[in-house]
Enzyme design. Structure first.
Site, mmCIF file in Angstrom:
data_model
loop_
_atom_site.group_PDB
_atom_site.id
_atom_site.type_symbol
_atom_site.label_atom_id
_atom_site.label_comp_id
_atom_site.label_asym_id
_atom_site.label_seq_id
_atom_site.Cartn_x
_atom_site.Cartn_y
_atom_site.Cartn_z
ATOM 1 N N LYS A 80 0.865 -1.177 0.000
ATOM 2 C CA LYS A 80 0.000 0.000 0.000
ATOM 3 C C LYS A 80 0.902 1.227 0.000
ATOM 4 O O LYS A 80 2.064 1.146 0.408
ATOM 5 C CB LYS A 80 -0.864 -0.010 1.277
ATOM 6 C CG LYS A 80 -2.122 0.796 1.189
ATOM 7 C CD LYS A 80 -3.294 0.021 0.646
ATOM 8 C CE LYS A 80 -4.527 0.899 0.531
ATOM 9 N NZ LYS A 80 -5.683 0.161 0.038
ATOM 10 N N GLY A 180 -26.789 1.077 2.065
ATOM 11 C CA GLY A 180 -25.865 1.813 1.204
ATOM 12 C C GLY A 180 -26.062 1.453 -0.252
ATOM 13 O O GLY A 180 -25.880 0.304 -0.646
ATOM 14 N N GLY A 182 -24.494 2.909 -2.962
ATOM 15 C CA GLY A 182 -23.448 3.541 -3.771
ATOM 16 C C GLY A 182 -23.046 2.632 -4.906
ATOM 17 O O GLY A 182 -23.853 1.848 -5.420
ATOM 18 N N ASN A 183 -21.781 2.725 -5.283
ATOM 19 C CA ASN A 183 -21.285 1.936 -6.427
ATOM 20 C C ASN A 183 -21.513 0.448 -6.215
ATOM 21 O O ASN A 183 -21.986 -0.248 -7.103
ATOM 22 C CB ASN A 183 -19.791 2.214 -6.620
ATOM 23 C CG ASN A 183 -19.553 3.653 -7.024
ATOM 24 O OD1 ASN A 183 -20.284 4.207 -7.834
ATOM 25 N ND2 ASN A 183 -18.548 4.271 -6.429
ATOM 26 N N VAL A 184 -21.170 -0.058 -5.034
ATOM 27 C CA VAL A 184 -21.287 -1.494 -4.782
ATOM 28 C C VAL A 184 -22.744 -1.878 -4.500
ATOM 29 O O VAL A 184 -23.289 -2.810 -5.104
ATOM 30 C CB VAL A 184 -20.383 -1.923 -3.590
ATOM 31 C CG1 VAL A 184 -20.602 -3.391 -3.258
ATOM 32 C CG2 VAL A 184 -18.909 -1.660 -3.914
HETATM 33 P P1 NAD Z 1 -19.963 4.731 -2.299
HETATM 34 O O1 NAD Z 1 -19.415 5.935 -1.644
HETATM 35 O O2 NAD Z 1 -20.212 4.729 -3.769
HETATM 36 O O3 NAD Z 1 -21.334 4.287 -1.593
HETATM 37 C C1 NAD Z 1 -21.581 4.361 -0.242
HETATM 38 C C2 NAD Z 1 -23.061 4.652 -0.079
HETATM 39 O O4 NAD Z 1 -23.409 4.514 1.306
HETATM 40 C C3 NAD Z 1 -23.452 6.065 -0.490
HETATM 41 O O5 NAD Z 1 -24.559 6.014 -1.365
HETATM 42 C C4 NAD Z 1 -23.804 6.753 0.829
HETATM 43 O O6 NAD Z 1 -24.796 7.753 0.699
HETATM 44 C C5 NAD Z 1 -24.292 5.577 1.641
HETATM 45 N N1 NAD Z 1 -24.266 5.761 3.091
HETATM 46 C C6 NAD Z 1 -23.344 6.391 3.848
HETATM 47 N N2 NAD Z 1 -23.698 6.329 5.150
HETATM 48 C C7 NAD Z 1 -24.835 5.630 5.214
HETATM 49 C C8 NAD Z 1 -25.687 5.214 6.280
HETATM 50 N N3 NAD Z 1 -25.425 5.526 7.547
HETATM 51 N N4 NAD Z 1 -26.802 4.501 5.983
HETATM 52 C C9 NAD Z 1 -27.091 4.190 4.702
HETATM 53 N N5 NAD Z 1 -26.336 4.547 3.672
HETATM 54 C C10 NAD Z 1 -25.219 5.262 3.916
HETATM 55 O O7 NAD Z 1 -18.954 3.547 -1.909
HETATM 56 P P2 NAD Z 1 -18.794 2.123 -2.607
HETATM 57 O O8 NAD Z 1 -17.694 2.185 -3.609
HETATM 58 O O9 NAD Z 1 -20.125 1.616 -3.019
HETATM 59 O O10 NAD Z 1 -18.238 1.268 -1.387
HETATM 60 C C11 NAD Z 1 -19.100 0.848 -0.351
HETATM 61 C C12 NAD Z 1 -18.316 0.058 0.689
HETATM 62 O O11 NAD Z 1 -17.676 -1.052 0.059
HETATM 63 C C13 NAD Z 1 -17.185 0.855 1.357
HETATM 64 O O12 NAD Z 1 -17.059 0.400 2.676
HETATM 65 C C14 NAD Z 1 -15.958 0.455 0.540
HETATM 66 O O13 NAD Z 1 -14.765 0.602 1.300
HETATM 67 C C15 NAD Z 1 -16.271 -1.011 0.279
HETATM 68 N N6 NAD Z 1 -15.582 -1.568 -0.889
HETATM 69 C C16 NAD Z 1 -15.813 -1.050 -2.139
HETATM 70 C C17 NAD Z 1 -15.174 -1.605 -3.236
HETATM 71 C C18 NAD Z 1 -15.448 -1.097 -4.627
HETATM 72 O O14 NAD Z 1 -15.137 -1.812 -5.595
HETATM 73 N N7 NAD Z 1 -16.029 0.081 -4.786
HETATM 74 C C19 NAD Z 1 -14.279 -2.691 -3.077
HETATM 75 C C20 NAD Z 1 -14.068 -3.213 -1.780
HETATM 76 C C21 NAD Z 1 -14.740 -2.633 -0.706
#
Ligand code: NAD
Length: 372
Positions: A80, A180, A182-184
């Site tokens: 990292k 949540g 978001g992207n995932v």
């Molecule tokens: P993101 O920022 O796109 O989505 C997060 C979502 O959670 C947002 O829509 C936000 O509004 C919502 N949120 C925040 N606080 C909240 C709450 N208290 N209640 C409900 N919703 C809430 O992030 P992402 O890329 O989707 O990642 C989500 C999680 O997955 C993170 O913990 C990230 O570290 C983990 N992760 C992501 C990836 C990836 O490929 N993007 C890979 C491994 C791990």
């Protein structure tokens, strides 16, 4: 003090302090372990209070990547990087190119990617100085956004957890609560609906809720309530520490399996889940789909192969659950054990093969040629 901290946080192979006054670069690269392959992990840019905080973060995160790659069954080690600075105000081309030159000097022992505070655009600057960078745009032969693959791996993980706990991996009619969108989370809901699951969702961003409700018929819950709602599977896909003192005794689900990082506030919350008979899919095993996607990039990228690779999460988790059952330990500890066992056995094999390296090192040659 730096050496004391390095000793305290595990046996890292190499810690590199990167400095370039002209570019304003202050960064640290930590290579934790390369027994399985080159150390891969993103570059985090953050306004750390001091160098000690940055060093502790990079030591901790690089070790985490060793475990994640190993448990994922990938021929990658753990590394990292952190850049000390405010990503909102202190980014520029020279900074990332100076950093890229340091990455290049390691000749492929460390491969970087984007992380919190860095973007694909920043990685394009890094790419100008070194081929040892992943997660670059598709136009450059990269794999682009990892989240659909993370979500697909998470779906596979949910299925494995259902197989273990409910003796069937069919999600038909099963109630999954996704925190949540978001992207995932939003991609995960797409997959869950396709599998016939009954889905509840919550997000603090009403725009995300609306976008999802335009696509699917789902129940919308309050963001505070969803964690303790009545469901079969809770899938945390927002922030970390969702399983904490105030939620762990209130959970009504049978399974916790989602894509978010650091879901347990502390390891002891994993013990409580075990005592309560709630099956927990360890975060770094279930959310490894994004890392698998990047790994495929090292082999010459294909989206189909990346999706195929993420199905491995199912088998990885079944192994974790087996170890946990046989040794009567938490699934989190079992995941660490799976990762450590694989590193030990492959390191021993390498020794027997007189240190001959595995295939990923030859793919690095392809990476270097990718630049021209
Ligand atoms: P993101 O920022 O796109 O989505 C997060 C979502 O959670 C947002 O829509 C936000 O509004 C919502 N949120 C925040 N606080 C909240 C709450 N208290 N209640 C409900 N919703 C809430 O992030 P992402 O890329 O989707 O990642 C989500 C999680 O997955 C993170 O913990 C990230 O570290 C983990 N992760 C992501 C990836 C990836 O490929 N993007 C890979 C491994 C791990």
């Amino acid at each position: 003090m730096a050496f004391e901290l390095i000793e305290k946080h595990g046996e890292h192979e190499q810690v590199i302090f990167c400095h370039n006054k002209r570019a304003g670069l202050k960064a640290i690269i930590a290579i934790h372990n390369t027994a399985l392959g080159p150390a891969l992990g993103g570059t985090r840019m953050w306004p750390y209070k001091n160098e000690e905080e940055a060093l502790v973060d990079v030591l901790r995160l690089s070790k985490g990547m060793t475990y994640k790659a190993s448990a994922a069954g990938l021929n990658l080690g753990g590394g990292k990087a952190v850049i000390i600075g405010d990503p909102k105000t202190q980014k520029n081309e020279a900074l990332f190119r100076a950093f890229g030159a340091y990455v290049n000097s390691l000749q492929g022992a460390y491969i970087t990617a984007e992380d919190v505070g860095t973007t694909v655009k920043d990685m394009e600057y890094v790419f100008m100085e070194t081929p040892y960078v992943t997660g670059i745009p598709a136009a450059f032969g990269g794999s682009g956004d990892p989240s659909p693959y993370t979500a697909h791996g998470t779906l596979m993980g949910i299925k494995a957890a259902c197989k273990e706990k409910l003796d069937s991996d069919s999600l038909q009619g099963l109630h999954v609560a996704v925190q949540g969108l978001g992207n995932v989370g939003s991609h995960l809901v797409d997959f869950l609906v396709k599998e016939g699951a009954k889905v509840s969702v919550a997000d603090i961003d009403m725009g995300r809720i609306k976008a999802l409700c335009d696509r699917h018929k789902v129940d919308v819950l309050d963001p505070q309530e969803i964690v303790v709602s009545d469901c079969d599977v809770l899938a945390p896909c927002a922030l970390g520490a969702v399983i904490n003192d105030s939620t762990v005794h209130e959970l009504k689900c049978q399974i916790v399996a989602g894509g978010a990082n650091n879901q347990l506030a502390e390891a002891r919350h994993g013990e409580i889940l075990k005592e309560r008979g709630i099956l927990y899919a360890p975060d770094y095993v279930i959310n490894a789909g994004g890392l698998m996607n990047v790994f495929v990039e090292l082999e010459g990228y294909s989206s189909d192969r990346a999706f195929e690779k993420t199905t491995q999460v199912y088998h990885n988790l079944l192994q974790v659950f087996n170890i946990a059952r046989e040794e009567n330990i938490t699934t989190q500890k079992a995941a660490d054990e799976l990762a450590e066992r694989r590193i030990q056995s492959i390191a021993a094999l390498r020794k027997q093969l007189h240190g001959r390296t595995a295939r990923p090192f030859s793919t690095l040659k392809e990476m270097s040629s990718r630049k021209s």
